[in-house]
Motif scaffolding. Sequence first.
Motif, PDB file in Angstrom:
ATOM      1  N   GLU A   6      65.621  30.178  23.728  1.00  0.00           N
ATOM      2  CA  GLU A   6      67.075  30.034  23.842  1.00  0.00           C
ATOM      3  C   GLU A   6      67.478  28.650  24.313  1.00  0.00           C
ATOM      4  N   ALA A   7      66.542  27.901  24.882  1.00  0.00           N
ATOM      5  CA  ALA A   7      66.836  26.542  25.339  1.00  0.00           C
ATOM      6  C   ALA A   7      66.639  25.498  24.240  1.00  0.00           C
ATOM      7  N   LEU A   8      66.111  25.907  23.086  1.00  0.00           N
ATOM      8  CA  LEU A   8      65.893  24.961  21.994  1.00  0.00           C
ATOM      9  C   LEU A   8      67.202  24.616  21.286  1.00  0.00           C
ATOM     10  N   PRO A   9      67.279  23.441  20.673  1.00  0.00           N
ATOM     11  CA  PRO A   9      68.484  23.080  19.911  1.00  0.00           C
ATOM     12  C   PRO A   9      68.533  23.807  18.567  1.00  0.00           C
ATOM     13  N   ASP A  10      69.690  23.741  17.916  1.00  0.00           N
ATOM     14  CA  ASP A  10      69.859  24.264  16.547  1.00  0.00           C
ATOM     15  C   ASP A  10      69.369  25.700  16.448  1.00  0.00           C
ATOM     16  N   GLN A  11      70.002  26.566  17.204  1.00  0.00           N
ATOM     17  CA  GLN A  11      69.525  27.936  17.351  1.00  0.00           C
ATOM     18  C   GLN A  11      69.394  28.697  16.034  1.00  0.00           C
ATOM     19  N   ASP A  12      70.241  28.395  15.064  1.00  0.00           N
ATOM     20  CA  ASP A  12      70.204  29.154  13.819  1.00  0.00           C
ATOM     21  C   ASP A  12      69.572  28.388  12.659  1.00  0.00           C
ATOM     22  N   ARG A  13      69.090  27.197  12.920  1.00  0.00           N
ATOM     23  CA  ARG A  13      68.444  26.430  11.845  1.00  0.00           C
ATOM     24  C   ARG A  13      67.005  26.886  11.683  1.00  0.00           C
ATOM     25  N   ARG A  14      66.682  27.297  10.451  1.00  0.00           N
ATOM     26  CA  ARG A  14      65.316  27.705  10.168  1.00  0.00           C
ATOM     27  C   ARG A  14      64.411  26.483  10.105  1.00  0.00           C
ATOM     28  N   ARG A  15      63.265  26.601  10.729  1.00  0.00           N
ATOM     29  CA  ARG A  15      62.255  25.574  10.635  1.00  0.00           C
ATOM     30  C   ARG A  15      61.521  25.741   9.288  1.00  0.00           C
ATOM     31  N   PRO A  16      60.584  24.841   8.929  1.00  0.00           N
ATOM     32  CA  PRO A  16      59.966  24.909   7.597  1.00  0.00           C
ATOM     33  C   PRO A  16      59.358  26.274   7.290  1.00  0.00           C
ATOM     34  N   ASP A  17      59.416  26.642   6.021  1.00  0.00           N
ATOM     35  CA  ASP A  17      58.830  27.906   5.572  1.00  0.00           C
ATOM     36  C   ASP A  17      57.307  27.854   5.678  1.00  0.00           C
ATOM     37  N   PRO A  18      56.681  29.004   5.906  1.00  0.00           N
ATOM     38  CA  PRO A  18      55.218  29.064   5.824  1.00  0.00           C
ATOM     39  C   PRO A  18      54.756  28.874   4.387  1.00  0.00           C
ATOM     40  N   VAL A  19      53.500  28.504   4.232  1.00  0.00           N
ATOM     41  CA  VAL A  19      52.881  28.423   2.909  1.00  0.00           C
ATOM     42  C   VAL A  19      51.646  29.316   2.944  1.00  0.00           C
ATOM     43  N   PHE A  20      51.628  30.331   2.093  1.00  0.00           N
ATOM     44  CA  PHE A  20      50.567  31.336   2.099  1.00  0.00           C
ATOM     45  C   PHE A  20      49.439  30.955   1.138  1.00  0.00           C
ATOM     46  N   THR A  21      48.257  31.472   1.421  1.00  0.00           N
ATOM     47  CA  THR A  21      47.059  31.172   0.639  1.00  0.00           C
ATOM     48  C   THR A  21      46.534  32.425  -0.045  1.00  0.00           C
ATOM     49  N   LEU A  22      46.189  32.290  -1.309  1.00  0.00           N
ATOM     50  CA  LEU A  22      45.534  33.347  -2.087  1.00  0.00           C
ATOM     51  C   LEU A  22      44.122  32.912  -2.440  1.00  0.00           C
ATOM     52  N   LEU A  23      43.186  33.843  -2.361  1.00  0.00           N
ATOM     53  CA  LEU A  23      41.844  33.630  -2.865  1.00  0.00           C
ATOM     54  C   LEU A  23      41.599  34.594  -4.022  1.00  0.00           C
ATOM     55  N   ALA A  24      40.880  34.126  -5.022  1.00  0.00           N
ATOM     56  CA  ALA A  24      40.510  34.974  -6.166  1.00  0.00           C
ATOM     57  C   ALA A  24      38.993  35.104  -6.223  1.00  0.00           C
ATOM     58  N   PHE A  25      38.556  36.295  -6.628  1.00  0.00           N
ATOM     59  CA  PHE A  25      37.137  36.595  -6.788  1.00  0.00           C
ATOM     60  C   PHE A  25      36.945  37.283  -8.145  1.00  0.00           C
ATOM     61  N   ARG A  26      35.769  37.090  -8.726  1.00  0.00           N
ATOM     62  CA  ARG A  26      35.451  37.738 -10.001  1.00  0.00           C
ATOM     63  C   ARG A  26      34.282  38.672  -9.802  1.00  0.00           C
ATOM     64  N   LYS A  27      34.374  39.836 -10.430  1.00  0.00           N
ATOM     65  CA  LYS A  27      33.264  40.782 -10.411  1.00  0.00           C
ATOM     66  C   LYS A  27      32.377  40.499 -11.623  1.00  0.00           C
ATOM     67  N   PRO A  28      31.146  40.084 -11.403  1.00  0.00           N
ATOM     68  CA  PRO A  28      30.298  39.706 -12.550  1.00  0.00           C
ATOM     69  C   PRO A  28      30.207  40.835 -13.569  1.00  0.00           C
TER      70      PRO A  28
END
Length: 247
Positions: free
Chosen positions: A224-246
């Motif tokens: 609550e002491a931080l500035p810009d209370q309603d400003r969203r900070r940067p979005d997360p970036v999610f990681t996907l891994l792919a696997f193949r079944k031989p």
Amino acid sequence: MLDYDKEADAYDDTRGGEPRAAAAAEAVLGLVPPGTGRLLDVACGTGIVTRRLATARPGLRVTGADLTYGMARMAAVRLPGAIVLADSRRLPFPDGAFDAVSSVWLLHLLDTGEDVRAAVAECARVLRPGGSYVTTVDKAAAHDVGSDVDRVLAPRPRRPAQDAAGAVTAYAEALGLVPAGRARFPGHGQGRSPRGTVADLGRGWFTRVPPGSPLAERFAARLEALPDQDRRRPDPVFTLLAFRKPG
């Protein structure tokens, strides 16, 4: 752990809605080979991503599975006749039933490494030889974008990251799956704001910080002491891994 039956109605609005779903579906399909016939989306939630998987490619037949009734009920509205109630650790499908399996934002929710191994094993079991398994990893870490909100929250106790990329890769390889690619996508609309994070503390979002506890109140006061209370900070970036079944 959040109660996803209670979360279901508001889930999409609080998780980036259609823009985030579009980014997730595009990234998943980028790791699924062309010509794939049947895809199982494990832990499909409200079906917001699953529907996009189903409509993005002609000829792709998509089934969704989720453990939570409230989520599955909403998914069934989006994909009538294509959703089943199921535990990711005990899928109700025969061996080799699908050409591809996806699990988006699932593994981080599981309680133990054994649960994660069981879920990955089931995804591998229902995958045909030559098929692809795609899953998100490092979900919690993606939300730490180095913002002032993250610095306030840094000392909080955390659950062990059951979906760590190295651990998931080890589980998959032990089952005979072969790494087959990686992708990243933005979590549109999920950047944290100070005021929104205080609300998340109050609803139990941070599972090791009980709502109303002295620890939660201390974090809330600092936020609550931080500035810009309603400003969203940067979005997360999610990681996907792919696997193949031989094959």
